[in-house]
Scaffold this motif. Structure first.
Motif, PDB file in Angstrom:
ATOM      1  N   ASP A 196      -1.779   4.965  -1.772  1.00 43.55           N
ATOM      2  CA  ASP A 196      -0.616   4.428  -2.489  1.00 43.55           C
ATOM      3  C   ASP A 196      -0.653   2.900  -2.446  1.00 43.55           C
ATOM      4  O   ASP A 196      -1.272   2.312  -1.548  1.00 43.55           O
ATOM      5  CB  ASP A 196       0.678   4.927  -1.823  1.00 43.55           C
ATOM      6  CG  ASP A 196       1.893   4.742  -2.721  1.00 43.55           C
ATOM      7  OD1 ASP A 196       1.704   4.530  -3.935  1.00 43.55           O
ATOM      8  OD2 ASP A 196       3.031   4.803  -2.203  1.00 43.55           O
TER       9      ASP A 196
ATOM     10  N   PRO B 235      -5.066   3.804  -6.135  1.00 41.98           N
ATOM     11  CA  PRO B 235      -5.041   5.053  -5.374  1.00 41.98           C
ATOM     12  C   PRO B 235      -6.318   5.871  -5.602  1.00 41.98           C
ATOM     13  O   PRO B 235      -6.762   6.065  -6.729  1.00 41.98           O
ATOM     14  CB  PRO B 235      -3.798   5.778  -5.913  1.00 41.98           C
ATOM     15  CG  PRO B 235      -2.909   4.662  -6.353  1.00 41.98           C
ATOM     16  CD  PRO B 235      -3.841   3.627  -6.926  1.00 41.98           C
TER      17      PRO B 235
ATOM     18  N   LEU C 231      -1.300   0.247  -9.947  1.00 36.93           N
ATOM     19  CA  LEU C 231      -0.696   1.459  -9.367  1.00 36.93           C
ATOM     20  C   LEU C 231      -1.529   2.697  -9.693  1.00 36.93           C
ATOM     21  O   LEU C 231      -1.432   3.724  -9.024  1.00 36.93           O
ATOM     22  CB  LEU C 231       0.738   1.652  -9.902  1.00 36.93           C
ATOM     23  CG  LEU C 231       1.742   0.541  -9.618  1.00 36.93           C
ATOM     24  CD1 LEU C 231       3.061   0.812 -10.313  1.00 36.93           C
ATOM     25  CD2 LEU C 231       1.967   0.399  -8.112  1.00 36.93           C
TER      26      LEU C 231
END
Lengths: 360, 127
Positions: free
Chosen positions: A33, A337, A333
């Protein structure tokens, strides 16, 4: 499940010339994350532009960013010219285009150097920046300044090019093209560069559109969008096709910028060859009427959006600036990850983040 | 003058934005204006592929809530937080809420983009 750790990436980090923090959550060596945190250098330039008279805002907008300074000044003038509206002379349009493409050339060379530096290729980093110096010298010769050129005024441009300067620009740009091409060839084909960038931070075409990305970050994912397709300034008279790659990874973003460096030089050479004779500005007097306008131009990092609202007085009612990094930050974002912790610096660098633009 | 601008009601916002998302349009940004008793928000979209832009505009009372676009366009997260802390726009259900301190610090001016700032004594921070 392995324990999760949260580590701050930035605000001070060797690959980040400006402050932004990525709060990275990882499990073993895998990022699971990320949360970006900005706000380390917000200056309130949009508010300041409401307090100054129209011509003074040019200086403020040019100081939104050092690297994109020239295009910020030009874009501000373009949006304000649409409030009247004002038509600028053809020579001024060409000169704005030439200086914009010079900015793109030095910005991309700067980034290519930073990329090499991020791998530890110090020699290549210095070679890219050595070539870039020649472009900065051209900016100094033609505009009088290496960093904040301040060439745009409402109604045209402040300075003209004489025959000698034009000749010198053509000579140096050809040199820069030849040297850049050789160096880009080395960077693009190096085993280590490919090992560190191919398949890293992949952003699909649909993700790039859904996340509202801009510039090379968008075009490296196969989206053919470039503000220069609107044919503003002299772009309608030049041979221009957006550069698009389809892999959507960090390597594709580097290749788009490398190819755009060479394309920007070609555009400058073509514009210098076609530079029309005539005035370089028109006199603009009084205040624009109560009106609103938008203008988008292509910065080195992508689309910059300016909105201006006039109220009939000497001051703007509102100025809004959406810069390309502002559009590209959310893509991290999705890109980060799943990647290895060691790949975070390269992937973060691959969007060519400009934080001073983001934090106007 | 803004081309391709459509003025809509706040209740229609999400359904209109969904149409852009279904058409794979790119969200560009939003612009907030202080109209005195109201806030005007204009959302800009780029029709992909190409460079044609269109916009949706709403006007809301300063105490009214506005739905967040982040459920449809995650990228709206930055601009919605910015409008929230600089104009006091009450955006409901932002995917990542920076709590009024994305750009502004604890000792920053309060709602600095409003034409008449709310000068609440001792009030600090973004909102």
């Amino acid at each position: 499940m392995a324990p999760r750790t949260i580590a701050p990436f930035g605000p001070q980090h060797p690959v980040l010339p400006e402050p932004i923090q990525l709060k990275i959550t990882y499990e073993d060596e895998k990022v699971v994350d990320v949360l970006p945190a900005i706000g380390y250098g917000h200056r309130g330039i949009e508010k300041a532009c409401e307090l100054n008279e129209y011509p003074k805002n040019i200086y403020l907008c040019e100081r939104i960013c050092g690297i994109c300074s020239c295009i910020h000044g030009i874009t501000y003038c373009e949006v304000v010219e649409r409030l009247w509206p004002v038509e600028i002379p053809p020579r001024a349009k060409f000169l704005r285009t030439i200086w914009s493409e010079m900015s793109r050339t030095h910005s991309h060379l700067l980034w290519l150097g930073l990329l090499a530096d991020a791998f530890g290729f110090e020699s290549m980093f210095m070679q890219f920046w050595r070539i870039r110096e020649k472009v900065l010298d051209l900016l100094e010769m033609t505009a009088g300044q290496r960093v904040t050129q301040s060439i745009s005024v409402i109604g045209g441009v402040r300075r003209d090019l004489n025959g000698e300067q034009k000749k010198k620009c053509i000579e140096v740009l050809k040199e820069v093209r030849k040297e850049s091409e050789a160096l880009i060839g080395v960077l693009a084909n190096d085993y280590t560069v490919k090992a560190r960038t191919v398949g890293k931070g992949v952003l699909s075409k649909d993700q790039a559109i859904a996340l509202g990305c801009a510039g090379p970050t968008l075009r490296a994912s196969g989206v053919c969008e470039d503000c220069r397709m609107q044919k503003y300034q002299a772009y309608g008279d030049l041979e221009f096709e957006p550069i698009v790659e389809t892999a959507g990874d960090s390597y594709a973003r580097a290749v788009v910028r490398a190819r755009e460096t060479l394309q920007a030089i070609d555009l400058q050479l073509e514009a210098l060859g076609k530079l029309p004779a005539g005035d370089i500005n028109v006199s603009v007097k009084g205040n624009p009427p109560a009106n609103e306008a938008i203008f988008r131009s292509e910065q080195p990092r992508g689309e910059v959006f300016y909105y201006a609202k006039g109220n009939g007085t000497r001051n703007l009612e509102r100025l809004r600036v959406r810069t390309p990094t502002y559009a590209n930050i959310p893509s991290l974002l999705v890109m980060l990850p799943g990647c290895e912790l060691a790949d975070v610096p390269i992937i973060a660098l691959s969007i060519d983040p400009c934080i001073s633009c983001t934090e106007r | 003058m803004i081309e391709n601008l459509k003025e809509i009601k706040k209740d229609e916002l999400l359904s209109e934005v969904k149409k852009y998302a279904d058409a794979k349009a790119r969200f560009v940004t939003a612009v907030c204006n202080d109209l005195g008793d109201k806030l005007e928000v204009t959302y800009y979209f780029n029709a992909s592929p190409g460079m044609e832009m269109s916009a949706l505009r709403i006007a809301v009372g300063k105490d009214e809530e506005v739905p967040s676009l982040t459920g449809i366009y995650l990228t709206a997260v930055l601009i919605e937080n910015e409008m929230k802390e600089t104009f006091g726009l009450k955006v409901k259900d932002i995917a990542i809420d920076f709590g009024g301190h994305m750009f502004l610090a604890q000792d920053s001016p309060v709602l600095p983009m409003l034409k008449e700032k709310k000068e609440a004594a001792g009030e600090k921070g973004g909102e």
